[in-house]
Design a protein around this motif. Structure first.
Motif, PDB file in Angstrom:
ATOM      1  N   ASN A 196       0.845  -1.192   0.000  1.00  0.00           N
ATOM      2  CA  ASN A 196       0.000   0.000   0.000  1.00  0.00           C
ATOM      3  C   ASN A 196       0.884   1.246   0.000  1.00  0.00           C
ATOM      4  O   ASN A 196       1.522   1.562   1.005  1.00  0.00           O
ATOM      5  CB  ASN A 196      -0.918   0.004   1.235  1.00  0.00           C
ATOM      6  CG  ASN A 196      -1.830   1.216   1.283  1.00  0.00           C
ATOM      7  OD1 ASN A 196      -2.121   1.819   0.258  1.00  0.00           O
ATOM      8  ND2 ASN A 196      -2.275   1.564   2.477  1.00  0.00           N
ATOM      9  N   GLN A 197       0.951   1.917  -1.168  1.00  0.00           N
ATOM     10  CA  GLN A 197       1.747   3.122  -1.330  1.00  0.00           C
ATOM     11  C   GLN A 197       3.219   2.886  -0.940  1.00  0.00           C
ATOM     12  O   GLN A 197       3.808   3.648  -0.175  1.00  0.00           O
ATOM     13  CB  GLN A 197       1.125   4.272  -0.528  1.00  0.00           C
ATOM     14  CG  GLN A 197      -0.297   4.584  -0.996  1.00  0.00           C
ATOM     15  CD  GLN A 197      -0.947   5.696  -0.204  1.00  0.00           C
ATOM     16  OE1 GLN A 197      -0.701   6.862  -0.488  1.00  0.00           O
ATOM     17  NE2 GLN A 197      -1.784   5.345   0.767  1.00  0.00           N
TER      18      GLN A 197
ATOM     19  N   GLU B  35       6.230   3.640  -4.928  1.00  0.00           N
ATOM     20  CA  GLU B  35       6.861   4.919  -5.244  1.00  0.00           C
ATOM     21  C   GLU B  35       8.028   5.245  -4.318  1.00  0.00           C
ATOM     22  O   GLU B  35       8.766   6.212  -4.553  1.00  0.00           O
ATOM     23  CB  GLU B  35       5.831   6.060  -5.206  1.00  0.00           C
ATOM     24  CG  GLU B  35       5.374   6.485  -3.823  1.00  0.00           C
ATOM     25  CD  GLU B  35       4.183   5.682  -3.297  1.00  0.00           C
ATOM     26  OE1 GLU B  35       3.467   6.182  -2.427  1.00  0.00           O
ATOM     27  OE2 GLU B  35       3.991   4.538  -3.775  1.00  0.00           O
ATOM     28  N   HIS B  36       8.211   4.449  -3.260  1.00  0.00           N
ATOM     29  CA  HIS B  36       9.328   4.675  -2.339  1.00  0.00           C
ATOM     30  C   HIS B  36      10.460   3.670  -2.533  1.00  0.00           C
ATOM     31  O   HIS B  36      11.451   3.709  -1.800  1.00  0.00           O
ATOM     32  CB  HIS B  36       8.835   4.610  -0.893  1.00  0.00           C
ATOM     33  CG  HIS B  36       7.807   5.649  -0.569  1.00  0.00           C
ATOM     34  ND1 HIS B  36       8.104   6.983  -0.533  1.00  0.00           N
ATOM     35  CD2 HIS B  36       6.480   5.539  -0.284  1.00  0.00           C
ATOM     36  CE1 HIS B  36       7.000   7.668  -0.230  1.00  0.00           C
ATOM     37  NE2 HIS B  36       6.004   6.818  -0.086  1.00  0.00           N
TER      38      HIS B  36
ATOM     39  N   HIS C 259      -0.739  -3.960  -5.738  1.00  0.00           N
ATOM     40  CA  HIS C 259       0.020  -2.776  -5.353  1.00  0.00           C
ATOM     41  C   HIS C 259      -0.836  -1.533  -5.584  1.00  0.00           C
ATOM     42  O   HIS C 259      -1.290  -1.288  -6.708  1.00  0.00           O
ATOM     43  CB  HIS C 259       1.301  -2.647  -6.179  1.00  0.00           C
ATOM     44  CG  HIS C 259       2.154  -3.866  -6.190  1.00  0.00           C
ATOM     45  ND1 HIS C 259       2.919  -4.257  -5.111  1.00  0.00           N
ATOM     46  CD2 HIS C 259       2.348  -4.805  -7.157  1.00  0.00           C
ATOM     47  CE1 HIS C 259       3.562  -5.374  -5.419  1.00  0.00           C
ATOM     48  NE2 HIS C 259       3.228  -5.719  -6.645  1.00  0.00           N
TER      49      HIS C 259
ATOM     50  N   TYR D 251      -0.566   2.391  -5.669  1.00  0.00           N
ATOM     51  CA  TYR D 251       0.536   3.345  -5.731  1.00  0.00           C
ATOM     52  C   TYR D 251       0.216   4.469  -6.716  1.00  0.00           C
ATOM     53  O   TYR D 251      -0.553   4.278  -7.665  1.00  0.00           O
ATOM     54  CB  TYR D 251       1.825   2.645  -6.173  1.00  0.00           C
ATOM     55  CG  TYR D 251       1.795   2.204  -7.620  1.00  0.00           C
ATOM     56  CD1 TYR D 251       2.441   2.948  -8.609  1.00  0.00           C
ATOM     57  CD2 TYR D 251       1.112   1.052  -8.013  1.00  0.00           C
ATOM     58  CE1 TYR D 251       2.405   2.551  -9.930  1.00  0.00           C
ATOM     59  CE2 TYR D 251       1.070   0.652  -9.334  1.00  0.00           C
ATOM     60  CZ  TYR D 251       1.713   1.407 -10.295  1.00  0.00           C
ATOM     61  OH  TYR D 251       1.667   1.027 -11.618  1.00  0.00           O
ATOM     62  N   PRO D 252       0.804   5.650  -6.528  1.00  0.00           N
ATOM     63  CA  PRO D 252       0.692   6.717  -7.524  1.00  0.00           C
ATOM     64  C   PRO D 252       1.784   6.567  -8.571  1.00  0.00           C
ATOM     65  O   PRO D 252       2.940   6.350  -8.242  1.00  0.00           O
ATOM     66  CB  PRO D 252       0.895   7.992  -6.691  1.00  0.00           C
ATOM     67  CG  PRO D 252       1.792   7.558  -5.579  1.00  0.00           C
ATOM     68  CD  PRO D 252       1.475   6.109  -5.308  1.00  0.00           C
TER      69      PRO D 252
ATOM     70  N   HIS E 257       1.832  13.283  -1.754  1.00  0.00           N
ATOM     71  CA  HIS E 257       2.409  13.488  -0.427  1.00  0.00           C
ATOM     72  C   HIS E 257       2.257  14.945   0.019  1.00  0.00           C
ATOM     73  O   HIS E 257       1.878  15.214   1.157  1.00  0.00           O
ATOM     74  CB  HIS E 257       3.876  13.068  -0.424  1.00  0.00           C
ATOM     75  CG  HIS E 257       4.086  11.662  -0.886  1.00  0.00           C
ATOM     76  ND1 HIS E 257       4.355  11.348  -2.206  1.00  0.00           N
ATOM     77  CD2 HIS E 257       4.027  10.483  -0.219  1.00  0.00           C
ATOM     78  CE1 HIS E 257       4.465  10.040  -2.331  1.00  0.00           C
ATOM     79  NE2 HIS E 257       4.280   9.486  -1.138  1.00  0.00           N
TER      80      HIS E 257
ATOM     81  N   PRO F  51      -4.004   7.498  -7.473  1.00  0.00           N
ATOM     82  CA  PRO F  51      -3.201   6.267  -7.434  1.00  0.00           C
ATOM     83  C   PRO F  51      -3.987   5.109  -8.037  1.00  0.00           C
ATOM     84  O   PRO F  51      -5.221   5.103  -8.020  1.00  0.00           O
ATOM     85  CB  PRO F  51      -2.960   6.053  -5.931  1.00  0.00           C
ATOM     86  CG  PRO F  51      -3.048   7.416  -5.344  1.00  0.00           C
ATOM     87  CD  PRO F  51      -4.111   8.125  -6.142  1.00  0.00           C
TER      88      PRO F  51
END
Length: 291
Positions: free
Chosen positions: A95-96, A99-100, A123, A125-126, A135, A250
């Motif tokens: 969950n999100q 992108e990290h 997944h 995600y944006p 963010h 997302p």
């Protein structure tokens, strides 16, 4: 007897999704299933926070007793192999997190390794295409190049009441310069946006078939009363609409691990000469089929 489904929460953070899965598990008994839930976190994110692991495991032990949470939740470096056996999970969820992830190729390879054949990964995600950087809440902040230009853009949008500055000021007392500096640093150091096509490509190279689906909660948000009466966790296939939907919100990417791993002729020859283990990548062959 209920069928056990092993689930991995990838990048569990403080355990929000983990708790949702455990609560959902209680309602699955009547359907003949039970979830065996595991979680992972990396030292580069929450894992290095003092007391993170101890607090999370202790809270889960109190709320969901009878499980050895010190074993179910595992920490590792982002660049290391995931601390789980091969082909262990039926379902993996992030969950999100996408992108990290700095090295998404490694992430997808490890995901493919720990998923059972035919296993599914979801997944949320944006993607790079999204218009509003989620963010900071500032439109196009992730597309503005250079720290100086990005800082100026965030400040300008914040003055126009676009983004999360008003909330940060109200709840945290953050001033405009502090808000801009925080997200310039955050986006530069901790976020790696990629196009949905690139994420899908890396998943396919790791042996997983791809489709994009939109979570029903997103549809309810857009359609209002038209979304009433839908079931929780219901999703709509949106592969044809993904280029459009990815700009608004997302997206949810669904992967299924193929039951056979393809090899091209060159890859098979190199694998044979290498004498590697079944399933290993042939040395030197990075084509889409083999990789």
């Amino acid at each position: 007897e209920r069928r056990t489904i092993r689930v991995l929460d990838v990048g569990c953070g403080r355990g929000g999704l983990l708790r949702d899965l455990l609560e959902w598990n209680e309602s699955l008994g009547s359907e003949g299933y039970r979830l065996e839930v595991y979680a992972s976190e990396v030292f580069e994110h929450r894992g290095a926070e003092p007391g993170f692991f101890e607090k999370l495991t202790e809270d889960l032990k109190n709320d969901f007793p009878g499980v050895d949470w010190s074993d179910r939740i595992r920490l590792a470096d982002a660049s290391s192999d995931w601390p789980f056996e091969e082909s262990y999970f039926d379902l993996a969820i992030s969950n999100q997190v996408i992108e990290h992830v700095e090295d998404l190729r490694h992430f997808m390879r490890e995901l493919g390794r720990v998923l059972a054949l035919g296993g599914v990964a979801l997944h949320f995600y944006p993607s790079l295409e999204i218009w509003v950087e989620p963010h900071s809440g500032v439109p196009f902040a992730h597309h503005v190049g250079g720290d100086k230009k990005r800082r100026a853009w965030i400040k300008r949008c914040s003055k126009w009441r676009l983004g999360k500055f008003s909330k940060y000021k109200r709840e945290r007392g953050t001033n405009l310069d502090g808000f801009a500096d925080e997200f310039v640093n955050y986006l530069s150091r901790y976020v790696s946006f990629r196009s949905y096509a690139r994420v899908a490509e890396l998943g396919e190279r790791a042996g997983m078939d791809i489709s994009h689906v939109a979570g029903i909660n997103l549809m309810v948000r857009w359609l209002g009363f038209l979304g009433k009466g839908v079931k929780p966790f219901e999703t709509w296939e949106t592969s044809g609409l993904t280029p459009f939907l990815s700009r608004l919100s997302p997206i949810l990417l669904r992967q299924r691990k193929r039951k056979t791993l393809a090899r091209c002729a060159e890859g098979l020859a190199k694998e044979s000469l290498k004498g590697g283990l079944p399933g290993e990548l042939p040395a030197g062959c990075n084509c889409k089929v083999c990789l």
